[in-house]
Design an enzyme around this catalytic site. Structure first.
Site, PDB file in Angstrom:
ATOM      1  CD  GLU A  40      -2.404   1.288   2.801  1.00 54.45           C
ATOM      2  OE1 GLU A  40      -3.468   1.933   2.888  1.00 54.45           O
ATOM      3  OE2 GLU A  40      -1.879   0.695   3.769  1.00 54.45           O
ATOM      4  CE  LYS A 112      -7.169   1.521   3.872  1.00 53.38           C
ATOM      5  NZ  LYS A 112      -5.912   2.034   4.494  1.00 53.38           N
ATOM      6  CB  CYS A 147      -4.003  -1.312   4.832  1.00 47.84           C
ATOM      7  SG  CYS A 147      -2.916  -1.183   6.285  1.00 47.84           S
TER       8      CYS A 147
END
Length: 258
Positions: A40, A112, A147
């Site tokens: 990421e 995300k 994440c």
């Protein structure tokens, strides 16, 4: 299916431009793999908030996208190029993952959904994605996550419903919560009977030491490969047929009620 996770050291003393060139060369060197995965926000660092504005770029044709497209094409691999700070047309910043095909074409992006920070950092600086994302690889459907998404099992169940049998997770996970990283990665594999390829950065950025310890977990929850603390290339051979076999031999997903 051979997968290589490139656990990149994100060092604030290395410029974004230099790191981009270095990582592109690492990707090109993985021509024997089918799928390559990066962490990421590796160009800037996931916690280097002060760098986000200056290094925001287009997800389609920004400098990172162009470099990674060329690297994927040069190696002839599928490339999950980690994520970048995307600047959308309306100026909103997003934490956006990029997936390229072996021809260098951009096949999928994923903004995300779950932003980390508890009312600071990424949570207030970036917009949140609204759509789950999958991409069809030659031997499996991959579901994309980034994440902090790892803490939300409903996202992975949704990806499973969309046909995913393999989850690709790019991360900048803090070292102080590394045990959570290992536990949650295996849990997502077990509960969905799917492969999990979880690639984390290493080094320290934004004052936050990174966990490293990128993982490949199979559909039974067994760890097939784990990196250490430093920069490393973790290469593991996967058997896509094991997804269907695990779900057939132990058909727990069939008994879902909710």
């Amino acid at each position: 299916m051979r997968a290589s996770l490139l656990q990149i050291d994100v060092n604030p003393h290395e410029s974004v431009a230099d790191r981009r060139v270095r990582v592109a060369e690492l990707v090109r060197a993985q021509s024997g793999s089918d799928l390559v995965v990066l962490p990421e926000l590796w160009p800037t660092g996931a916690f280097a908030y002060e760098e986000f504005e200056a290094n925001a770029e287009s997800a389609a044709d920004g400098p990172t996208a162009e470099a990674m497209a060329a690297a994927a094409r040069g190696a002839g691999v599928w490339l999950h190029a980690g994520s970048v700070v995307e600047r959308a047309e309306d100026g909103t910043l997003y934490n956006t993952a990029l997936v390229f095909g072996p021809d260098g074409g951009l096949r999928r992006t994923y903004r995300k959904i779950h932003r980390f920070g508890f009312d600071q950092g990424e949570a207030v600086m970036m917009g949140g994605g609204q759509e789950v994302a999958t991409v069809r690889l030659p031997d499996a459907v991959a579901g994309l996550a980034t994440c902090y998404d790892l803490r939300f099992p409903e996202l992975f169940r949704r990806l499973t419903d969309e046909g995913a049998g393999l989850f690709v997770i790019c991360a900048g996970w803090p070292a102080r919560r590394r045990e959570h990283w290992t536990l949650l990665t295996r849990a997502r594999a077990v509960e969905n009977q799917a492969y999990v390829l979880a690639c984390c950065s290493t080094g320290t950025h934004g004052g936050v030491p990174q966990a490293g310890h990128s993982l490949v977990v199979d559909p039974w929850g067994e760890v097939r490969g784990e990196a250490g603390d430093g920069e490393q290339i973790l290469t593991v051979d996967l058997d896509p047929a094991k997804i269907a076999k695990t779900r057939e031999d132990f058909p727990v997903l069939r008994d879902r009620v909710l």
